[in-house]
Design a protein around this motif. Structure first.
Motif, PDB file in Angstrom:
ATOM      1  N   MET A 168      52.172  45.907  20.959  1.00  0.00           N
ATOM      2  CA  MET A 168      51.267  47.020  20.994  1.00  0.00           C
ATOM      3  C   MET A 168      51.134  47.610  22.489  1.00  0.00           C
ATOM      4  O   MET A 168      49.308  46.638  22.155  1.00  0.00           O
ATOM      5  CB  MET A 168      50.448  47.292  19.494  1.00  0.00           C
ATOM      6  N   TYR A 200      45.069  50.450  10.675  1.00  0.00           N
ATOM      7  CA  TYR A 200      46.038  49.936  10.465  1.00  0.00           C
ATOM      8  C   TYR A 200      46.334  49.341  11.644  1.00  0.00           C
ATOM      9  O   TYR A 200      47.496  47.960  10.953  1.00  0.00           O
ATOM     10  CB  TYR A 200      46.942  51.147  10.768  1.00  0.00           C
ATOM     11  N   HIS A 219      48.524  45.510  10.642  1.00  0.00           N
ATOM     12  CA  HIS A 219      49.738  45.324  11.478  1.00  0.00           C
ATOM     13  C   HIS A 219      50.152  43.673  11.312  1.00  0.00           C
ATOM     14  O   HIS A 219      50.578  42.972  11.336  1.00  0.00           O
ATOM     15  CB  HIS A 219      49.470  45.901  12.278  1.00  0.00           C
ATOM     16  N   THR A 269      49.338  55.456   8.026  1.00  0.00           N
ATOM     17  CA  THR A 269      50.145  54.679   8.777  1.00  0.00           C
ATOM     18  C   THR A 269      50.703  55.578   9.713  1.00  0.00           C
ATOM     19  O   THR A 269      50.234  55.020  11.082  1.00  0.00           O
ATOM     20  CB  THR A 269      51.744  53.419   8.176  1.00  0.00           C
ATOM     21  N   GLU A 270      51.889  56.479   9.948  1.00  0.00           N
ATOM     22  CA  GLU A 270      52.185  57.325  10.296  1.00  0.00           C
ATOM     23  C   GLU A 270      51.111  57.883  11.154  1.00  0.00           C
ATOM     24  O   GLU A 270      50.996  57.808  12.288  1.00  0.00           O
ATOM     25  CB  GLU A 270      53.010  58.635   9.869  1.00  0.00           C
ATOM     26  N   ARG A 307      49.550  55.832  14.031  1.00  0.00           N
ATOM     27  CA  ARG A 307      50.657  55.786  14.779  1.00  0.00           C
ATOM     28  C   ARG A 307      50.897  56.760  16.060  1.00  0.00           C
ATOM     29  O   ARG A 307      51.217  56.299  17.347  1.00  0.00           O
ATOM     30  CB  ARG A 307      51.734  54.432  14.251  1.00  0.00           C
ATOM     31  N   GLU A 334      49.676  55.841  20.014  1.00  0.00           N
ATOM     32  CA  GLU A 334      50.699  56.735  20.820  1.00  0.00           C
ATOM     33  C   GLU A 334      50.065  57.690  21.763  1.00  0.00           C
ATOM     34  O   GLU A 334      50.331  58.077  22.842  1.00  0.00           O
ATOM     35  CB  GLU A 334      52.009  57.487  19.812  1.00  0.00           C
TER      36      GLU A 334
END
Length: 180
Positions: free
Chosen positions: A1, A127, A131, A155-156, A159, A163
């Motif tokens: 990541m 998270y 992961h 999770t979303e 992420r 990001e």
């Protein structure tokens, strides 16, 4: 990541006529609130905001989870979301991961988290831990891997946060305008 430095938090300054000399600050969600006397000049306000942000950062860095707390947290998360099936032998912070948020070596049962996520919201650290825990059960990023992570309700959101941090890091640096 991929990894990047944590983004700057929004700062809200609240002036109070009742406050005479003291300045205080606290975190409220994703923003920092700084309380100052109403009579302060803008220059004093800027100086005190900087002082208080530094003070909060120093306090928070003292509260960073140690490696012993990390493994306990990983075990709790594994129990909660994976029925305790993911059992790391070691979980630790590392300073040599500048392109990943975390990594896992399933054969050794070891998880390493980049120091760059220290200070990010707890749900983001959880998270990244989940992961890497999922990699103890499923090595790649196939459908089975992502099905495991669906159990974590943030999770979303996590992420998206990561990001956003990575995107901000890729932005060109614009020199600050000089005050005249």
């Amino acid at each position: 990541m991929p990894a990047a430095d944590p983004p700057q938090r929004a700062v809200e300054v609240r002036r109070s006529a009742r406050r005479r000399r003291t300045v205080s600050a606290y975190r409220e969600g994703e923003r920092t609130v700084v309380l100052i006397p109403a009579r302060m000049s803008e220059a004093e306000e800027r100086r005190w905001v900087g002082v208080m942000l530094d003070k909060l950062a120093a306090q928070e860095s003292k509260r960073t989870l140690g490696d012993a707390e990390l493994i306990a947290r990983a075990e709790r998360l594994s129990e909660q979301y994976f029925g305790g099936r993911a059992r790391p032998l070691s979980v630790r912070w590392v300073t040599n991961q500048n392109t990943r948020w975390g990594s896992c070596t399933p054969a050794e049962g070891s998880i390493r988290l980049s120091h760059r996520i220290q200070g990010m919201p707890e749900y983001v650290v959880d998270y990244v831990l989940l992961h890497e825990l999922a990699h103890l059960l499923v090595p790649g990023h196939g459908p089975r891997f992502w099905e495991l992570l669906e159990a974590y309700p943030k999770t979303e959101r996590a992420r998206g946060f990561l990001e956003g941090v990575a995107a901000a890091e890729r932005m060109p640096r614009v020199p600050a305008a000089r005050e005249e």
